[in-house]
Design a protein around this motif. Structure first.
Motif, short mmCIF file in Angstrom:
data_model
loop_
_atom_site.label_atom_id
_atom_site.label_comp_id
_atom_site.label_asym_id
_atom_site.label_seq_id
_atom_site.Cartn_x
_atom_site.Cartn_y
_atom_site.Cartn_z
N TRP A 10 -10.11 -7.93 5.74
CA TRP A 10 -9.12 -6.93 6.10
C TRP A 10 -7.97 -7.57 6.87
CZ3 TRP A 10 -6.76 -2.82 5.07
CH2 TRP A 10 -6.19 -1.98 6.03
N GLN A 11 -8.27 -8.45 7.78
CA GLN A 11 -7.22 -9.14 8.53
C GLN A 11 -6.38 -10.02 7.61
OE1 GLN A 11 -6.47 -8.54 11.74
NE2 GLN A 11 -8.10 -6.99 11.69
N ARG A 12 -7.01 -10.73 6.72
CA ARG A 12 -6.29 -11.59 5.78
C ARG A 12 -5.43 -10.77 4.83
NH1 ARG A 12 -10.76 -15.02 2.91
NH2 ARG A 12 -8.96 -15.42 1.55
N SER A 13 -5.99 -9.69 4.31
CA SER A 13 -5.29 -8.92 3.29
C SER A 13 -4.01 -8.28 3.82
CB SER A 13 -6.21 -7.83 2.71
OG SER A 13 -6.49 -6.83 3.68
N GLY A 19 -0.16 -2.97 3.62
CA GLY A 19 -1.24 -2.13 4.11
C GLY A 19 -2.63 -2.69 3.89
N GLY A 20 -2.69 -3.91 3.33
CA GLY A 20 -3.98 -4.56 3.11
C GLY A 20 -4.73 -4.10 1.88
N VAL A 21 -4.14 -3.17 1.10
CA VAL A 21 -4.83 -2.62 -0.07
C VAL A 21 -3.86 -2.52 -1.24
CG1 VAL A 21 -6.60 -1.32 1.19
CG2 VAL A 21 -4.37 -0.28 0.77
N ASN A 22 -4.40 -2.52 -2.44
CA ASN A 22 -3.58 -2.42 -3.64
C ASN A 22 -3.49 -0.99 -4.18
OD1 ASN A 22 -2.51 -5.08 -4.17
ND2 ASN A 22 -4.64 -5.71 -4.36
N ARG A 26 -7.56 3.46 -0.97
CA ARG A 26 -8.63 2.56 -0.52
C ARG A 26 -8.57 2.23 0.97
NH1 ARG A 26 -7.60 -1.95 -5.32
NH2 ARG A 26 -7.69 -0.48 -7.07
N ALA A 27 -7.52 2.64 1.64
CA ALA A 27 -7.28 2.17 3.00
C ALA A 27 -8.22 2.77 4.03
CB ALA A 27 -5.83 2.46 3.40
N MET A 28 -8.80 3.94 3.74
CA MET A 28 -9.71 4.64 4.66
C MET A 28 -9.05 5.08 5.96
SD MET A 28 -13.51 2.98 4.25
CE MET A 28 -14.31 2.89 2.64
N LEU A 29 -7.73 5.17 5.97
CA LEU A 29 -7.02 5.64 7.16
C LEU A 29 -7.41 7.07 7.51
CD1 LEU A 29 -3.43 4.26 6.41
CD2 LEU A 29 -5.08 3.34 8.06
N ALA A 30 -7.62 7.90 6.48
CA ALA A 30 -7.90 9.31 6.71
C ALA A 30 -9.27 9.56 7.31
CB ALA A 30 -7.77 10.08 5.39
N VAL A 31 -10.15 8.56 7.25
CA VAL A 31 -11.50 8.75 7.79
C VAL A 31 -11.75 7.87 9.01
CG1 VAL A 31 -12.53 9.60 5.66
CG2 VAL A 31 -12.43 7.13 6.08
N PHE A 37 -15.01 -4.12 1.72
CA PHE A 37 -14.68 -4.96 0.56
C PHE A 37 -15.95 -5.11 -0.28
CE2 PHE A 37 -11.15 -5.59 3.25
CZ PHE A 37 -10.10 -6.07 2.48
N ILE A 38 -15.86 -4.72 -1.53
CA ILE A 38 -17.02 -4.66 -2.41
C ILE A 38 -17.12 -5.95 -3.21
CG2 ILE A 38 -18.17 -3.33 -4.20
CD1 ILE A 38 -17.67 -1.88 -1.47
#
Length: 427
Positions: A10-13, A19-22, A26-31, A37-38
């Protein structure tokens, strides 16, 4: 639950990806947490890079109705890959796949393969405008049809999750060619057509809304939309990117007995690989280049790996009893969760259509975006985190669906309900 490796990624992305996501979903900000990372998945289970295993109810946002890494689908992709990954030229598999789609969804007399649901809806709208020689498009509040410019007006899905009312970068002149009105409100649609009917090229609708949570059409609503479009000579487009091959083999149009002029399909037809399609009446589709003047093209359209996966997956769905099994298992989980919420005294309201459902943290009913948006999103965040900590991976937004697959067996359902009995105490 270990998450050291996910935190590191997450830090690298975030340094190299916005935002670290494509994809914002996928960001999970809302939760209220960082994304996982799967690294692998099989059946109804996914595993993250820290070795945590979860029962997955996202299924790559719906398409994996057979479950992850189905052996037959994987074998079909491997066999196709050995012959080449892309040709940019016609293949027999494309023809076979188009024939299968037109057989399973009779309203699609002809079909054009593309690479995503966004591309399918964007192309269908261009075709509708070219065919009718009109400019205005009607959509519905909370319905999401991909991220093309003209459709990011009062959209659901990621925009709803992030609380964004509109999208910078969309010119006002483009946005002005789309009108958004409440879902399930036939009177509002009649009023709009009375005022602007001769300018409306098409109505695009999710026949079962799936991007503000699951919101089914009211009885007679889709039939009414069909009748209004017929009266004014506008096209009716069913966006079945989510519902196609999920709520029934022939999609929502089979389930509700309403025939659209055009249909758009997405990743479910490629068993999760990048694949989409749009199609409909031959008279309309003949306007698409090279037959007609409406241009649309794509080097990877009908990609051999995606079509191989899609052919095998749809063949496996076209078997007696498959959708009955999906219906029974979905009902078992949905009803079980409802009982748990009720016993715990947690305000909730549920909607389910086949193998997709949502529980909203409110008393309901939920029939449109206005009512869906009244949900307690903080309560949902607590629910999400509590379930994740007990090995159940839900969609990280109140406004997304829970997706069942054929891989979710009785054991997975019982494990989920056991987790829920404990997790609800944290809500």
């Amino acid at each position: 639950m270990k998450d050291d490796r996910s935190r590191e990624l997450w830090q690298r992305s975030q340094k190299v990806i916005p935002g670290g996501v494509n994809s914002p979903a996928r960001a999970m900000l809302a939760v209220g947490r960082e994304p996982l990372f799967i690294r692998s998945a099989r059946g109804c289970y996914i595993e993250d890079v820290d070795g945590n295993r979860y029962i997955d109810y996202v299924g790559s946002w719906g398409p994996l109705i057979l479950g992850h890494a189905d052996p037959d689908v994987v074998a079909a992709v491997k066999k196709a890959a050995e012959k080449g990954t892309s040709f940019g030229a016609p293949t027999e598999a494309e023809v076979n796949f188009a024939e299968m789609l037109t057989r399973l969804i009779p309203s699609m007399e002809q079909v054009r393969l593309v690479s995503s649901g966004t591309e399918a809806t964007m192309s269908a709208l261009r075709l509708a405008r070219g065919y009718t020689e009109r400019d205005l498009i009607v959509k519905f509040d909370g319905c999401y049809h991909g991220h093309s410019d003209g459709l990011l007006v009062a959209s659901g899905s990621g925009l709803a999750t992030l609380g964004l009312p509109s999208c910078p970068g969309v010119p006002a002149e483009v946005a002005g060619l789309s009108v958004s009105i409440p879902y399930n409100d036939l009177a509002a649609l009649e009023k709009l057509f009375h005022e602007k009917g001769d300018k409306i090229a098409a109505v695009i609708i999710e026949p079962v809304a799936g991007n503000m949570g699951v919101v089914p059409p009211a009885p007679g609503y889709l039939q009414g939309v069909r009748e209004i479009c017929d009266e004014y000579g506008s096209l009716l487009i069913f966006d079945e990117v989510i519902t196609g091959f999920r709520v029934a083999l022939g999609g929502a149009q089979e389930l509700y007995g309403v025939t659209p002029d055009l249909t758009t399909l997405g990743k479910i037809i490629g068993a999760g690989l990048p694949l989409g399609a749009y199609g409909g009446k031959a008279e309309i589709m003949q306007k698409v280049a090279p037959c007609g003047p409406v241009y649309q093209a794509g080097t990877l359209s009908g990609n051999p790996l995606a079509t191989a996966a899609g052919l095998r997956a749809l063949d496996m769905l076209d078997v007696a009893g498959v959708y009955q099994r999906l219906e029974e298992n979905s009902a078992k989980l949905y009803d079980g969760l409802g009982d748990i919420f009720t016993k715990a005294g947690v305000p909730h309201y549920g909607n389910r259509v086949g193998a997709m459902f949502s529980y909203f943290f409110q008393k309901g009913p939920v029939t449109d975006w206005t009512s869906a948006s009244k949900s307690d999103t903080e309560a949902f965040g607590r629910w999400f985190r509590a379930m994740l900590g007990r090995g159940v991976y839900l969609a990280p937004s109140q406004f997304e669906c829970t997706f069942m697959s054929l891989a979710h067996d009785a054991d997975a359902i019982e494990q989920t309900l056991s987790a829920a009995e404990e997790a609800i105490k944290e809500v």
